[in-house]
Design an enzyme around this catalytic site. Structure first.
Site, PDB file in Angstrom:
ATOM      1  CB  CYS A 280      -0.068  -0.096   1.050  1.00  0.00           C
ATOM      2  SG  CYS A 280      -2.475  -1.635   1.142  1.00  0.00           S
TER       3      CYS A 280
HETATM    4  N1  LIG Z   1      -3.086  -6.061   2.125  1.00  0.00           N
HETATM    5  C1  LIG Z   1      -3.074  -4.723   2.819  1.00  0.00           C
HETATM    6  O1  LIG Z   1      -2.760  -5.157   4.041  1.00  0.00           O
HETATM    7  C2  LIG Z   1      -4.227  -3.583   1.426  1.00  0.00           C
HETATM    8  C3  LIG Z   1      -4.759  -3.034   2.927  1.00  0.00           C
HETATM    9  C4  LIG Z   1      -5.934  -2.324   2.415  1.00  0.00           C
HETATM   10  C5  LIG Z   1      -5.978  -2.066   0.628  1.00  0.00           C
HETATM   11  N2  LIG Z   1      -5.509  -2.900   0.291  1.00  0.00           N
HETATM   12  C6  LIG Z   1      -6.041  -3.129  -2.006  1.00  0.00           C
HETATM   13  O2  LIG Z   1      -6.611  -4.027  -1.453  1.00  0.00           O
HETATM   14  C7  LIG Z   1      -6.352  -4.534  -2.791  1.00  0.00           C
HETATM   15  C8  LIG Z   1      -5.650  -5.753  -2.960  1.00  0.00           C
HETATM   16  O3  LIG Z   1      -4.625  -6.173  -1.756  1.00  0.00           O
HETATM   17  P1  LIG Z   1      -4.434  -7.673  -1.467  1.00  0.00           P
HETATM   18  O4  LIG Z   1      -3.289  -7.136  -0.259  1.00  0.00           O
HETATM   19  O5  LIG Z   1      -5.897  -8.271  -0.652  1.00  0.00           O
HETATM   20  O6  LIG Z   1      -3.710  -8.291  -2.355  1.00  0.00           O
HETATM   21  P2  LIG Z   1      -3.557  -9.448  -2.760  1.00  0.00           P
HETATM   22  O7  LIG Z   1      -2.142  -9.276  -4.076  1.00  0.00           O
HETATM   23  O8  LIG Z   1      -3.219 -10.207  -1.362  1.00  0.00           O
HETATM   24  O9  LIG Z   1      -4.521 -10.622  -3.651  1.00  0.00           O
HETATM   25  C9  LIG Z   1      -4.890  -9.901  -4.149  1.00  0.00           C
HETATM   26  C10 LIG Z   1      -5.953 -11.698  -5.147  1.00  0.00           C
HETATM   27  O10 LIG Z   1      -6.049 -10.986  -6.377  1.00  0.00           O
HETATM   28  C11 LIG Z   1      -6.483 -12.081  -6.988  1.00  0.00           C
HETATM   29  N3  LIG Z   1      -6.274 -11.953  -8.332  1.00  0.00           N
HETATM   30  C12 LIG Z   1      -5.619 -11.055  -9.757  1.00  0.00           C
HETATM   31  N4  LIG Z   1      -6.140 -11.304 -10.452  1.00  0.00           N
HETATM   32  C13 LIG Z   1      -7.469 -11.552 -10.218  1.00  0.00           C
HETATM   33  C14 LIG Z   1      -8.975 -11.607 -11.498  1.00  0.00           C
HETATM   34  N5  LIG Z   1      -8.742 -11.064 -12.112  1.00  0.00           N
HETATM   35  N6  LIG Z   1      -9.994 -12.344 -10.832  1.00  0.00           N
HETATM   36  C15 LIG Z   1      -9.855 -12.552  -9.187  1.00  0.00           C
HETATM   37  N7  LIG Z   1      -8.780 -12.793  -8.466  1.00  0.00           N
HETATM   38  C16 LIG Z   1      -8.070 -11.916  -8.880  1.00  0.00           C
HETATM   39  C17 LIG Z   1      -4.759 -12.712  -7.045  1.00  0.00           C
HETATM   40  O11 LIG Z   1      -4.773 -13.937  -7.469  1.00  0.00           O
HETATM   41  C18 LIG Z   1      -4.545 -12.612  -5.772  1.00  0.00           C
HETATM   42  O12 LIG Z   1      -4.945 -13.803  -4.324  1.00  0.00           O
HETATM   43  C19 LIG Z   1      -5.410  -3.798  -3.627  1.00  0.00           C
HETATM   44  O13 LIG Z   1      -6.241  -3.109  -4.220  1.00  0.00           O
HETATM   45  C20 LIG Z   1      -4.727  -2.995  -2.308  1.00  0.00           C
HETATM   46  O14 LIG Z   1      -4.137  -2.115  -2.750  1.00  0.00           O
HETATM   47  C21 LIG Z   1      -4.307  -4.230   0.842  1.00  0.00           C
END
Ligand SMILES: NC(=O)c1ccc[n+]([C@@H]2O[C@H](COP(=O)([O-])OP(=O)(O)OC[C@H]3O[C@@H](n4cnc5c(N)ncnc54)[C@H](O)[C@@H]3O)[C@@H](O)[C@H]2O)c1
Length: 443
Positions: A280
């Site tokens: 992030c």
């Molecule tokens: N990790 C954090 O602490 C956090 C906190 C707040 C917001 N976010 C935001 O949340 C969002 C997700 O982050 P995350 O950390 O969970 O990412 P992540 O990489 O852990 O998980 C994303 C998942 O989406 C899947 N994916 C990718 N493309 C896809 C598709 N087309 N269809 C279905 N699945 C798909 C991936 O395989 C993965 O499992 C981002 O925008 C991030 O900025 C993350």
């Protein structure tokens, strides 16, 4: 009568299903954000369909196994025993009443928003949308994404947004590894494309979160998330700059922060480190920088903080080189052990970890590099870095065998006394050793 002829009935029926928990919740992207959210919806009794393109994750979750360290397999197994199921089959989105999108939003190599996952997801969902569904985007993104990318696509299928299909943006506020807060207790900001969309979105999130914070639009919700993360990035940039000044002046920045934090108002402590990490804080601010250009605005604070934070790994390695030099040792040929390669303490998440960049810088200078991280037993495959390494056990003999230990991430699992007692030299980027010592260099 067919509900398609009574628009208000579509909303009322959907809210009814959400409130009596007969709705099916589809969560797209089962990562750090989507998985805990899925488990929470399952916990309160919904049928939950988790969708992910990664077949290995789907298989592991369906087998009741978590693949994220701080989420226990017992929690996944419990959700499986309820009504949680994972799938890679997008056509099953048609069975869902709510579709919540939690896919990655990284940057491209040119540090611009990489929207391929978000756009790819809505494109894949489109053929399976039907009247009576809510689509909620949770991925962090620039203001306007929901209205400019999602709404026209949904409308292109002939649906009236706010009447037949409901559209919202609700940013996630996950803090992995923080035991103080769980999904239920973290207030959730929520903006709708129309007032009816907001009403449905609040009905959705009210079921799983204690405090839903409605805002007037999706753009306000999108910008709120960016403000939160930019606030962190800028303040960390400031304190990293203060660290460099303090270092030159022979002042310990950590002592200064501890003293300043006794002020009961108007000061929030931020801590310096070897640079920014995680999915992030190093990334999200540049979503706004990119979008602001469209409006002819330069985001100077954001860029400056990015520059300072980005420079920190090099600054730390220069300090390490100087410390070795003091001991008549060049970096080239020195044995270096990096302590903690996850981007923050007590987690196994390596995304954007500055520790890895420092390993790379050391290798480029000819050092022989190993690492020790109880949360990362084997160096994982990463997009930009490749190290064929396993975590070194922190025995007194191993510690003593290295020319320098670079303390990059201050995991609680490390025995800091043993490290100090046996290391020839420790470069401490986290203020773990406030009293210093002959073999401690603060960086
Ligand atoms: N990790 C954090 O602490 C956090 C906190 C707040 C917001 N976010 C935001 O949340 C969002 C997700 O982050 P995350 O950390 O969970 O990412 P992540 O990489 O852990 O998980 C994303 C998942 O989406 C899947 N994916 C990718 N493309 C896809 C598709 N087309 N269809 C279905 N699945 C798909 C991936 O395989 C993965 O499992 C981002 O925008 C991030 O900025 C993350």
């Amino acid at each position: 009568m067919n509900i398609a002829f009574r628009p208000a009935a579509v909303k009322t029926e959907l809210i009814g299903k959400l409130e009596n928990r007969t709705a099916t919740i589809g969560i797209v992207g089962l990562g750090y954000v989507g998985l805990p959210l899925s488990l929470r919806f399952a916990e309160v009794g919904y049928q939950v369909l988790g969708m992910d393109i990664d077949a290995a994750k789907v298989e592991s979750l369906n087998g009741g196994r978590s693949y994220i360290k701080h989420i226990g397999s017992d929690a996944v197994a419990k959700a499986r025993a309820r009504r949680f199921e994972a799938t890679s089959d997008y056509s099953r989105a048609a069975q869902c009443d709510a579709l919540i999108i939690c896919v990655p939003t990284p940057l491209t190599r040119h540090r611009e928003p990489d929207m391929q996952f978000v756009i790819g997801t809505i494109e894949s969902l489109l053929p399976h949308l039907h009247a009576g569904q809510i689509v909620s985007l949770e991925s962090t993104t620039y203001p306007g994404t929901t209205e400019e990318e999602f709404r026209p696509r949904i409308e292109s299928r002939g649906f009236e947004v706010g009447v037949e299909v409901f559209l919202a943006f609700s940013p996630e506020r996950e803090d992995p590894g923080n035991p103080k807060y769980v999904t239920r207790t973290i207030p959730k900001v929520c903006g709708g494309s129309t007032p009816a969309c907001l009403e449905v979105a609040v009905a959705l999130y009210d079921q799983v979160v204690d405090n839903v914070v409605p805002v007037s639009s999706t753009r306000v919700a999108e910008m709120t998330k960016l403000l939160e993360n930019i606030h962190r990035s800028v303040n960390i940039g400031l304190v990293n700059e203060m660290k460099i000044v303090c270092d030159r002046m022979g002042i310990d920045i950590h002592e200064v922060i501890r003293a300043a934090a006794t002020k009961p108002f108007g000061f929030v402590p931020y801590y310096p480190g070897p640079g920014l990490g995680g999915h992030c804080i190093p990334i999200d601010p540049f979503y706004l920088t990119w979008k602001a250009r469209e409006y002819g605005v330069d985001t100077r604070f954001i860029e400056l903080a990015g520059e300072i934070n980005h420079h920190m790994p090099q600054w730390v390695i220069a300090k390490l080189g100087a410390a070795l030099n003091e001991r008549a040792k060049p970096v080239k040929g020195s044995r270096c052990l990096v302590l903690g390669i996850a981007y923050k303490k007590n987690v196994d998440d390596m995304r954007e970890s500055p520790a890895v960049e420092m390993m790379e810088l050391l290798v480029r200078q000819g050092a022989i590099v190993d690492y020790s991280d109880p949360h990362v037993p084997v160096f994982p495959k990463m997009r930009e870095y490749r190290f064929d390494l396993k975590s070194v056990d922190l025995t007194p003999e191993n510690i003593a065998s290295y020319d320098v230990l670079l303390l990059a991430t201050n995991h609680d699992a490390f025995d800091y006394r043993v490290i100090q007692n046996h290391a020839k030299l420790v470069v401490d980027t986290r203020g773990v050793y406030p009293k210093g010592g002959p073999n401690i260099v603060k960086a």
